[in-house]
Scaffold this active site. Structure first.
Site, PDB file in Angstrom:
ATOM      1  N   GLY A   1       7.230  -1.131  84.249  1.00 51.98           N
ATOM      2  CA  GLY A   1       7.975  -2.347  84.595  1.00 51.98           C
ATOM      3  C   GLY A   1       8.856  -2.796  83.459  1.00 51.98           C
ATOM      4  N   ASN A   2       9.376  -4.007  83.555  1.00 51.10           N
ATOM      5  CA  ASN A   2      10.189  -4.543  82.477  1.00 51.10           C
ATOM      6  C   ASN A   2       9.975  -6.051  82.388  1.00 51.10           C
ATOM      7  OD1 ASN A   2      12.309  -5.972  84.138  1.00 51.10           O
ATOM      8  ND2 ASN A   2      12.462  -3.901  84.958  1.00 51.10           N
ATOM      9  N   ARG A   3      10.605  -6.681  81.414  1.00 48.43           N
ATOM     10  CA  ARG A   3      10.286  -8.077  81.117  1.00 48.43           C
ATOM     11  C   ARG A   3      11.199  -9.089  81.789  1.00 48.43           C
ATOM     12  NH1 ARG A   3      10.546  -8.095  74.929  1.00 48.43           N
ATOM     13  NH2 ARG A   3      10.297 -10.331  75.258  1.00 48.43           N
ATOM     14  N   SER A   4      11.935  -8.671  82.798  1.00 49.77           N
ATOM     15  CA  SER A   4      12.833  -9.633  83.441  1.00 49.77           C
ATOM     16  C   SER A   4      12.018 -10.721  84.155  1.00 49.77           C
ATOM     17  CB  SER A   4      13.715  -8.911  84.452  1.00 49.77           C
ATOM     18  OG  SER A   4      14.540  -9.840  85.094  1.00 49.77           O
TER      19      SER A   4
END
Ligand code: CTP
Length: 407
Positions: free
Chosen positions: A211-214
């Protein structure tokens, strides 16, 4: 709110079960320094008492055209309003407003005001979908009134569907936005804006993902602001933990492939598409159907490339459609933030690229953003440490400038 005098908002309340939620809207507006006068219909007063509205607004409640006639309330109230919001709006109210009826105080207010008007309908799905209601909503919108789409969810009784009043705080936010815009009338009425927000998750096994931190904050602000400016908004939301903005159709997705499909489905009749989501560039080739155990050799995860959604939208673009990309960049040995971004704009072929410099503390999850809006025609606009709402308004201004005049 700042300024010489407190902005004055009329909160119209009509007779639906959601009338009690108007109290929360009034409270939120007064907390923000807004001077509120409540104008309930007689049926609204069967749901919530006059005393509640008077106590929350700090003003006597104006109910009919026959009280304090010497002050001509049916004219003065509307004339002096900086914005009018009707919450909840029943199907009956929409019909009467579409006809321009003025046999009660709220109807008269709507005919006399020249300020922005926001209407938040709540009713059962059948009533919302009925051709009569559809026609009334279309009429009101054609006159410059922002009619928010109801939310989907539990209705009165055991049923659920589209027709629920959006969250009171988000309705109040639309009104505050209208006040900030200083009485400017909604400029995106009749437009369909698609926004993707959040970050995709690519599953590795049933419990793990890449995933990512958005946070989704910027995309949600864009969707909320576009709805407040009158657009029909589809928000494709990837793993975001934020309340739905008022008046926005939310489509929830998990992976990049789901986001790709949802955005393309909504794009078919979109006037503008804003790709604010952080889309994973790669996904595991295989997703294990059981949880991977640690008592084996560390697994190598083979990845495949996801399609570039933004580039595919540009390929499928219909005439006049404005396509906007986002780019979170840092400078490096290869070039500055703006050099990287200018190259990206050319490669992706979109109309606007919103460049977010993430070398500093701002960006993911922060309340403010420093951005530059690059346009394919070479223009550049820089905005420093702005709230995500202000960034959203700047991006929508840039879009509104590029949209062809509506027929
Ligand atoms: N984007 C997309 N589909 C992808 C990856 C990104 O539509 N598979 C979109 C994002 O929503 C954003 C823009 O492309 O609007 C730029 O995303 P970014 O991650 O900065 O660009 P990439 O093309 O992934 O380039 P790189 O990561 O190499 O900088």
């Amino acid at each position: 709110m700042s300024g010489a005098h407190a902005p004055h908002v009329i909160v119209g309340v009509t007779g639906g079960i959601a009338a009690y939620k108007a109290c929360e809207v009034i409270r939120r507006l007064t907390e923000q320094g807004v001077d509120v006068t409540v104008v309930p219909t007689l049926s609204a007063l069967r749901f919530v008492g006059e005393a509640t509205f008077a106590a929350l607004s700090g003003h006597p409640v104006a109910t009919d055209v026959w009280t304090e006639v010497q002050d001509v309330p049916h004219v003065t109230l509307g004339r002096h309003a900086d914005a009018v919001v009707v919450v909840p709006a029943t199907a009956d109210f929409l019909a009467r407003a579409a006809q321009g009826r003025s046999d009660d105080l709220l109807g008269a207010v709507l005919l006399t005001t020249r300020a922005p008007v926001v209407v938040a309908p709540a009713m059962h799905t059948e009533m919302w979908e009925h051709p009569a209601t559809r026609a009334n909503v279309a009429t009101l919108r054609s006159r410059g009134i922002v009619v928010l789409e109801p939310a989907v969810g539990r209705l009165t009784g055991p049923d659920s569907g589209k027709g629920r009043l959006p969250e009171p705080t988000s309705i109040a936010d639309v009104v505050l936005q209208a006040l900030r815009r200083g009485g400017a009338l909604p400029d995106l009425l009749g437009r369909h804006v698609v926004v993707s927000a959040g970050g995709t998750r690519e599953p590795i096994d049933p419990v793990r993902f890449i995933g990512n931190r958005s946070s989704g904050l910027q995309g949600y602000a864009l969707a909320a602001m576009a709805a407040g400016r009158g657009a029909r908004v589809t928000l494709v939301s990837a793993n975001v933990d934020l309340a739905d903005p008022a008046g926005v159709d939310v489509v929830r997705v998990g992976t990049a492939a789901e986001l790709d499909a949802a955005v393309h489905a909504a794009a078919a009749d979109a006037d503008a598409i804003i790709m604010a989501a952080a889309v994973a560039d790669f996904a595991p080739v295989e997703v294990a159907d059981h949880k991977l155990k640690k008592d084996v050799a560390p697994p190598a995860i083979a990845l495949r490339r996801n399609r570039d959604v933004l580039a595919s939208l540009v390929e499928a673009r219909r005439p006049g459609q404005v396509i906007v990309g986002f780019a979170a960049e840092t400078g490096d040995a290869e070039g500055s933030v703006l050099e990287h971004a200018t190259r990206k704009l050319a490669v992706k072929g979109c109309d606007l690229l919103v460049v977010n410099d993430v070398s500093g503390a701002e960006g993911f999850g922060s309340a403010t953003n420093t951005i530059t809006i690059l346009a394919a025609n070479g223009s550049q606009q820089a905005f420093h440490s702005m709230s995500k709402q202000a960034v959203a308004d700047a991006v929508l201004d840039a879009i509104a400038e590029q949209l062809p005049a509506s027929q």
